[in-house]
Design an enzyme around this catalytic site. Structure first.
Site, PDB file in Angstrom:
ATOM      1  N   GLU A  12       7.866   1.218   4.572  1.00  0.00           N
ATOM      2  CA  GLU A  12       7.314   0.327   5.592  1.00  0.00           C
ATOM      3  C   GLU A  12       7.372  -1.096   5.059  1.00  0.00           C
ATOM      4  OE1 GLU A  12       3.096   0.697   6.584  1.00  0.00           O
ATOM      5  OE2 GLU A  12       3.354  -0.389   8.461  1.00  0.00           O
ATOM      6  N   HIS A  23      -6.094  -1.712   3.219  1.00  0.00           N
ATOM      7  CA  HIS A  23      -5.846  -0.477   2.466  1.00  0.00           C
ATOM      8  C   HIS A  23      -4.863  -0.711   1.333  1.00  0.00           C
ATOM      9  CE1 HIS A  23      -2.740  -0.689   5.449  1.00  0.00           C
ATOM     10  NE2 HIS A  23      -2.325   0.551   5.409  1.00  0.00           N
ATOM     11  N   HIS A  31       4.540   7.276   3.127  1.00  0.00           N
ATOM     12  CA  HIS A  31       5.375   6.076   2.968  1.00  0.00           C
ATOM     13  C   HIS A  31       4.789   5.138   1.924  1.00  0.00           C
ATOM     14  CE1 HIS A  31       2.455   4.498   6.058  1.00  0.00           C
ATOM     15  NE2 HIS A  31       2.560   3.403   5.346  1.00  0.00           N
ATOM     16  N   HIS A  61       0.832  -1.204   0.000  1.00  0.00           N
ATOM     17  CA  HIS A  61       0.000   0.000   0.000  1.00  0.00           C
ATOM     18  C   HIS A  61       0.866   1.253   0.000  1.00  0.00           C
ATOM     19  CE1 HIS A  61       0.662  -0.472   4.442  1.00  0.00           C
ATOM     20  NE2 HIS A  61       0.757   0.837   4.389  1.00  0.00           N
ATOM     21  N   HIS A 112      -0.506  -1.628  14.332  1.00  0.00           N
ATOM     22  CA  HIS A 112      -1.401  -0.500  14.142  1.00  0.00           C
ATOM     23  C   HIS A 112      -2.787  -0.869  14.676  1.00  0.00           C
ATOM     24  CE1 HIS A 112       1.754   0.889  11.534  1.00  0.00           C
ATOM     25  NE2 HIS A 112       1.582  -0.110  10.695  1.00  0.00           N
ATOM     26  N   TYR A 145       8.744   0.923  10.216  1.00  0.00           N
ATOM     27  CA  TYR A 145       9.038   2.094   9.395  1.00  0.00           C
ATOM     28  C   TYR A 145      10.523   2.410   9.417  1.00  0.00           C
ATOM     29  CZ  TYR A 145       4.019   3.104   9.584  1.00  0.00           C
ATOM     30  OH  TYR A 145       2.658   3.035   9.482  1.00  0.00           O
TER      31      TYR A 145
END
Lengths: 303, 303, 303, 303
Positions: free
Chosen positions: C261, C196, C210, C150, C242, C251
């Protein structure tokens, strides 16, 4: 004090070059020495000169097994104890053992195995610096276990072999499988507070079931199995869990037919903990916890 | 021989009920005893009566730390050694220690901590049968570490505390962080062939940095962190890797403000292995390998 | 139909050789093409020509972002839809895009980002044979994520950008962080039933937070973090979880300052599932579930 | 568009209470409905009313299999397509299907299986709040897979069944095992960009090989195997890797004899990716990648 842990296995192979290629490229051990008939190897994170010796021989099997002893004084005391048990010992020299082997007391155990008690083996390091090191190396290949873990031996009189290792060498019994007639079918013995440094399984005297290298977790066992498949190595069983020891392992064979395991898990055993007992009817679950039965080859292939 | 491993930590909490709820439900320890001012707990797979004692006190901090000794004879010898070092010892009775505590030699270490050497603590078992057991229990809650692992203490003179633990109690140095002025900022000491059973960090005498429980792998650390978040427990740092010990850990606080860790990994340390040294400039990486720096609270919160 | 998934990111780097060395050796991507000003890379298990383009530029940032479209007809329909929204589009040729880029519809999104819709990018394969393949390759280096996952973009009007991606491009909202004043602080949008494919975070128009590559599990995140530390790469945050998406990530920064990431986990999202909402006060937990707060650099570093 | 993914399996069990206890307590599914002859269950993270229906029957086997369709319009189009293929369809009502089943198009596939295409099944949620949720629940039991993954069916004419699923229902072929005589022995088909939503294996028409639930990683497979052993559930094979799909799985049986799998891994499949082919001689490795051969029960037990 006394025996600290399993030190090394000396394993017979008919084709030294082929075996060496397998142990270096597939298992991911490091070659630390060679002579005409032997090769010395260690796991990457071991500091000592070797944990595996390959020796040219007509067929597969175990030539000798070594246990690390904490001090020179311990070596002397254990030598006395072995002799007091009516067993001859001798101290082979560097010419016989090769360079860097340390001080060795050698004898034949009641189980028919040649046992070496070792102190002062040469330290060769793990390639990590002693100042501000990274947590690992990025150029390891194959399964790359960090160290040797345990050895599984076969003999006719498991009760007798177990008694010798407990009473003379100071090992502690962690688990046992008891036959319906009361004899021990298998025993697990430790000196390093792990579930087993050595184990005995009923079978021919001097028999070699497998040598196991430690890997850090269950994901590493899958990686080891993927590595077997990638290299066309015959997987015998696993990845699976053992009921006895609660550890997880993968069994496979070297090109000569010697069984290897990569193993992880298990519990910490204190000297005042009680051993666990398995009945004969539950032996399947003790060995292969998920399938609940032992594949026939597991009991019959040995050397 | 001698000290076998860390036995237990006795930790001060102002609200015993609240702390007990946290250690049982969030950490997943098992309550094994209570009196008016204290609660005894153990990790699920431990056989001994306790590895954590909570004691009513006005504020947080460490009341005492216990190390397990292999035999009664070892206890006697260590008592002699401690006294020979000019330190008074006494043997508190069951009325003081509570039921099942075993034989204890108590003294104040040069680091300002009350240290108990323990032999013969009552064995209460891990609820698994000794005959044909399953590999675990299915009713564990919270993080449910199987056992205690190590303790991290603070003192002004790390060099002195380290020397005492090495010379008098027989600990071995595995890693150290050295200040630019040559003093030890932190030292890691073992008796169980792990990377550390106890560690010292520069700080106030008698200071308590954290007590760590073992978990089996990196996934268990994530589960522990999820458990913290689920229960609104303040995570201090992690899941992360330590450069020193190569182990992985998660830091968080009990309701009283005592820092806890769950820890896994590390390597096996043999008595003839060389210790690893970190320079002051690399201290960040030694403690938090990924971020490369220590969050200020990590060095300042203690008790 | 329509947009299938994130296809690639085109990222600005001032030192192309340095960036390329990092993406190949540390991240473990595969170089598939070069010209004077650009390098094309793909993750090892991707079949398409590229998922990352590095482009020479005075500073870091995002040059363009590409989404893969299922069919040529979809490309035509989406082009009509974008134009109907009052946005100009054009179809850059191979001379502009480089060889193998496929058919591309390019436009500037309301968020200020150059967006490419792509169909028919050249397939270069993953080096596994299509007949009786092994499950992986044994010569991968660095973190070696199997594929892109993503992209996280920044813009001033998150509500507007989100509405455009939903209404014109057919994305579905999975999660959102809502400010106390009712505006969207962050939105998570998908086309691939993941949590996502693209996300928007409040910040400067055209901002690049990112790009994330997929890794298979939590152990791979640790390996990625070890790889960062081994290579002296600055870790920004993690390995962590998350709250939003439930995924886990690490990250870190490329040599130019672009945030990368590696990500794993999350849940499957069906078109009839309800989106999840986070309040501004819980934004810390939405992003860093364990620490419960966002480190300031996470919100301020962008380009 | 069109078929989105596998929706549910309807499985025959002679003892509904016993089967329900197993699926709730051992597998860890959630009961969402009951009538006299049926029970409805879902995996914990699914939002829909059910992914498994247990139905009272004299013996084990598959009653029907459901696929989720994205929109009502898709349902209409697919109904037309099925009829155009010369197959009768009907739309069973709530009286037949039970409450909350949504709109269903039912027909008998050429493979002999009753297939339901479903749109608009009732959403019952996953017990996580839609506002500021935690990442999971702390009261799950057994294996607790988050969702259903795929189904493995048997039929005499795999080529024909595969052609029907591809041409009429829009599935894409990801992998296939080809017999020496050129026929398909097994095929893997997807709609969700996974490695398979449905697979066919040569065997009796209407045969049911297994239904698989997703678990998140390799550690969850071990937990599932431990759960089997703890509850005395017969493990058929695994934890192991499949060569085909690269996924990892564990096979076991419900009390009625229906084979279950928990599965994880695999790769993302795009519509323009090429399928992978296995030859008959490599079928063992395609199914059990480590052992390289299929245990006979795996091919003969079905219903």
């Amino acid at each position: 004090m006394g025996v600290l842990r399993l030190s090394h296995a000396e394993v017979r192979v008919p084709d030294l070059e082929l075996a060496l290629a397998y142990y270096v490229e597939v298992v991911g051990l490091v070659e630390t020495g060679r002579d005409e008939h032997r090769a010395w190897l260690k796991a990457w994170d071991e500091h000592q000169h070797h944990s595996l010796i390959l020796v040219d021989a007509p067929t597969y099997g175990l030539e000798s097994v070594g246990f690390k002893v904490e001090s020179a004084a311990d070596l002397d005391e254990l030598e006395v104890a072995v002799r007091a048990a009516g067993i001859e010992t001798h101290r082979p020299g560097e010419d016989e053992l090769g360079k860097g082997a340390g001080e060795v007391v050698r004898f034949r155990a009641p189980s028919g195995h040649t046992v070496d008690l070792v102190h002062g083996m040469e330290q060769v390091g793990n390639r990590l610096p002693l100042l501000n090191p990274p947590v690992g190396l990025d150029d390891l290949t194959g399964m790359h276990p960090p160290r040797i873990d345990h050895i599984f031996l076969m003999c006719e009189d498991v009760d007798g072999a177990t008694a010798f290792f407990r009473e003379v060498l100071g090992f502690r019994l962690t688990e046992q499988i008891i036959a319906d007639d009361g004899y021990q079918l298998a025993t697990f013995l430790e000196r390093s507070h792990s579930t087993h440094d050595v184990a005995f399984l009923t079978g021919p005297d001097g028999g070699f079931h497998h040598v196991a290298f430690w890997v850090d977790d269950w994901n590493d066992l899958r990686h080891a199995a993927d590595t077997c498949a990638y290299n066309g190595v015959n997987v015998d069983a696993g990845p699976t869990r053992h009921g006895a020891t609660r550890g997880c392992g993968l069994y496979f064979f070297d090109p000569a037919g010697n069984r290897n395991e990569v193993y992880t898990g298990g519990y910490r055993f204190d000297p005042d903990d009680e051993p666990t007992t398995w009945t004969e009817s539950e032996m399947g679950r003790a060995i292969f916890y998920y399938q609940g039965k032992v594949n026939p080859s597991f009991m019959t292939v040995h050397s």
